[in-house]
Design a protein around this motif. Structure first.
Motif, PDB file in Angstrom:
ATOM      1  N   THR A 265       0.851  -1.188   0.000  1.00 32.91           N
ATOM      2  CA  THR A 265       0.000   0.000   0.000  1.00 32.91           C
ATOM      3  C   THR A 265       0.887   1.238   0.000  1.00 32.91           C
ATOM      4  O   THR A 265       2.085   1.152   0.261  1.00 32.91           O
ATOM      5  CB  THR A 265      -0.929   0.007   1.223  1.00 32.91           C
ATOM      6  OG1 THR A 265      -1.861   1.082   1.115  1.00 32.91           O
ATOM      7  CG2 THR A 265      -0.142   0.152   2.523  1.00 32.91           C
ATOM      8  N   GLY A 266       0.303   2.378  -0.300  1.00 29.48           N
ATOM      9  CA  GLY A 266       1.027   3.641  -0.277  1.00 29.48           C
ATOM     10  C   GLY A 266       0.608   4.539  -1.429  1.00 29.48           C
ATOM     11  O   GLY A 266       0.388   4.061  -2.538  1.00 29.48           O
ATOM     12  N   THR A 267       0.506   5.811  -1.156  1.00 28.37           N
ATOM     13  CA  THR A 267       0.268   6.774  -2.227  1.00 28.37           C
ATOM     14  C   THR A 267       1.559   6.965  -3.001  1.00 28.37           C
ATOM     15  O   THR A 267       2.642   6.584  -2.542  1.00 28.37           O
ATOM     16  CB  THR A 267      -0.182   8.126  -1.667  1.00 28.37           C
ATOM     17  OG1 THR A 267       0.886   8.686  -0.879  1.00 28.37           O
ATOM     18  CG2 THR A 267      -1.418   7.981  -0.791  1.00 28.37           C
ATOM     19  N   ILE A 268       1.444   7.554  -4.178  1.00 25.36           N
ATOM     20  CA  ILE A 268       2.653   7.876  -4.939  1.00 25.36           C
ATOM     21  C   ILE A 268       2.445   9.214  -5.631  1.00 25.36           C
ATOM     22  O   ILE A 268       1.327   9.526  -6.072  1.00 25.36           O
ATOM     23  CB  ILE A 268       2.982   6.760  -5.963  1.00 25.36           C
ATOM     24  CG1 ILE A 268       4.446   6.831  -6.377  1.00 25.36           C
ATOM     25  CG2 ILE A 268       2.051   6.788  -7.161  1.00 25.36           C
ATOM     26  CD1 ILE A 268       4.988   5.560  -6.953  1.00 25.36           C
ATOM     27  N   ASP A 269       3.503  10.027  -5.679  1.00 30.26           N
ATOM     28  CA  ASP A 269       3.368  11.330  -6.320  1.00 30.26           C
ATOM     29  C   ASP A 269       4.229  11.402  -7.575  1.00 30.26           C
ATOM     30  O   ASP A 269       4.860  10.424  -7.975  1.00 30.26           O
ATOM     31  CB  ASP A 269       3.712  12.457  -5.340  1.00 30.26           C
ATOM     32  CG  ASP A 269       5.180  12.468  -4.911  1.00 30.26           C
ATOM     33  OD1 ASP A 269       6.008  11.763  -5.547  1.00 30.26           O
ATOM     34  OD2 ASP A 269       5.518  13.178  -3.946  1.00 30.26           O
ATOM     35  N   GLU A 270       4.224  12.573  -8.201  1.00 29.80           N
ATOM     36  CA  GLU A 270       4.917  12.767  -9.465  1.00 29.80           C
ATOM     37  C   GLU A 270       6.409  12.437  -9.390  1.00 29.80           C
ATOM     38  O   GLU A 270       7.002  11.995 -10.362  1.00 29.80           O
ATOM     39  CB  GLU A 270       4.772  14.219  -9.913  1.00 29.80           C
ATOM     40  CG  GLU A 270       3.424  14.562 -10.466  1.00 29.80           C
ATOM     41  CD  GLU A 270       3.232  14.008 -11.857  1.00 29.80           C
ATOM     42  OE1 GLU A 270       3.941  14.410 -12.778  1.00 29.80           O
ATOM     43  OE2 GLU A 270       2.353  13.150 -12.017  1.00 29.80           O
TER      44      GLU A 270
END
Length: 377
Positions: A300-305
């Motif tokens: 799991t985890g968000t990811i950015d640019e």
């Protein structure tokens, strides 16, 4: 000769016996009284417990979904991630994103008994509902925001995976939705790509939010957008946003110019926390040889640019869901490590990742069986 005397009878049979005086009822014993009192008290508690809604949210483990496989429950068995415009390769094993089931938000209230049973279950968390949901948001608004966040996570995951392969990707910040109460709604359009706010050239959503603070809520600010490929400049009236900050009253999303078409079908799942696993799934499909070597890995985890992996909510539930789904390895955002320690399910190995590069290194280490040197929480 004997004479037999008959008792008097009528056609219906022998004369009925006259009833005696009624017997007095025995008084209830103390034990019986206590039993009845307890029974009716329990009944009252049961009724009240099922009828009275309480201001809590319950977080429970949800199902996992393999980004390398098919969409669960779909009759046609469509692929969760499909790519057109670039060569793809066979994969093995699983790179699954995890989910959390949340009850207690707007439109889905919980009762007292739901909360009691959740307190007794170590895999569930009970939190004040205001810590999980915006108290002023409707269930429709929450669903819309979750959908936008999911769409954004897919866009960013695709950008990160393609850039990791050396593919050129240009990013734009686009208006996904305009709130009804936004005073500048007539000057903006859904699909506008924001180029400039005041004197600030836009590079990220945060650059927009920062630039807006140069004026007070209710004051106008000059906005430049690209609409249908043409530049449009307008003075847009601002409004008061969360925390009293100046806002436009719009929901933003990232839009990209991709060299290929990547389609992700995650069903009804919302929110941004599957971004990391989407990026890994896309990367695996676009690189020769299976990344996992057949291992069952969840995460799991968000990811950015920039490829940074961000923290998420419900990490305990996601680890429990991953283990229930058969995973032996789990990727957790490094910022979630304090919540991980002491709550890892038996049979699950948890590794800490802070960037997409960290995640690919961990997956490759798991695939090769060399896990002793990998970072853990």
């Amino acid at each position: 000769m004997r004479t037999i005397r008959r008792l008097p009878t009528d056609e219906a049979g022998p004369a009925p016996l006259s009833p005696g005086p009624p017997r007095p009822r025995a008084p209830l014993s103390r034990g019986n009284k206590l039993f009845l009192a307890g029974f009716f008290l329990g009944l009252a508690i049961l009724v009240v417990g099922n009828l009275v809604h309480v201001p809590f949210a319950i977080m429970s483990p949800g199902p996992t979904m393999n980004t390398l496989g098919k969409v669960p429950g779909e009759a046609n068995g469509s692929t969760l991630i499909s790519v057109k415009g670039l060569p793809t390769y066979e994969t093995e094993g699983e790179l699954s994103f995890t989910t959390v089931s949340v009850l207690g938000g707007p439109g889905f209230p919980v009762d007292a008994f739901d909360v009691v049973w959740a307190w007794l279950d170590p895999s569930k968390d009970v939190l004040p509902v205001d810590q999980v949901f915006d108290p002023d948001a409707s269930s429709e608004r929450i669903a819309e925001e979750n959908a936008v966040q999911m769409e954004g996570s897919q866009e960013e995951a695709t950008a990160v995976a393609l850039r990791a392969l050396g593919e050129p990707v240009k990013t734009h910040i686009e208006i996904a939705e305009i709130l009804d109460e936004a005073p500048g709604k007539d000057a903006l359009r859904v699909g506008d790509r924001i180029v400039r706010v005041g004197d600030t050239t836009v590079t990220t959503p945060d650059s927009i939010r920062t630039a807006l603070q140069s004026v007070r809520p209710g004051e106008p600010i000059e906005i430049e957008v690209t609409r249908a490929g043409k530049p449009v400049v307008a003075d847009v009236t601002t409004m008061t946003g969360s925390g009293g900050r100046t806002a436009l009253g719009v929901i933003l999303r990232l839009d990209h110019d991709f060299p290929a078409t990547v389609t992700i079908n995650a069903g009804d799942v919302g929110g941004p926390s599957a971004g990391l696993m989407f990026a890994l799934g896309i990367y695996d499909k676009l690189t020769p040889g299976p990344l996992t070597n057949g291992r069952d890995i969840a995460g799991t985890g968000t990811i950015d640019e920039e490829g940074s992996v961000g923290p998420i909510g419900g990490i305990r539930q996601k680890m429990a869901g991953a283990r229930s789904g058969g995973s032996e390895y789990f990727l957790a955002p490094v910022d979630n490590c304090p919540e991980v320690v002491g709550h890892v399910p038996s049979g699950l190995e948890v590794f800490a990742v802070g960037t997409f590069k960290d995640a690919t290194n961990v997956v490759e280490g798991i695939a090769s069986g060399r896990t002793s040197s990998l970072p853990r929480c």
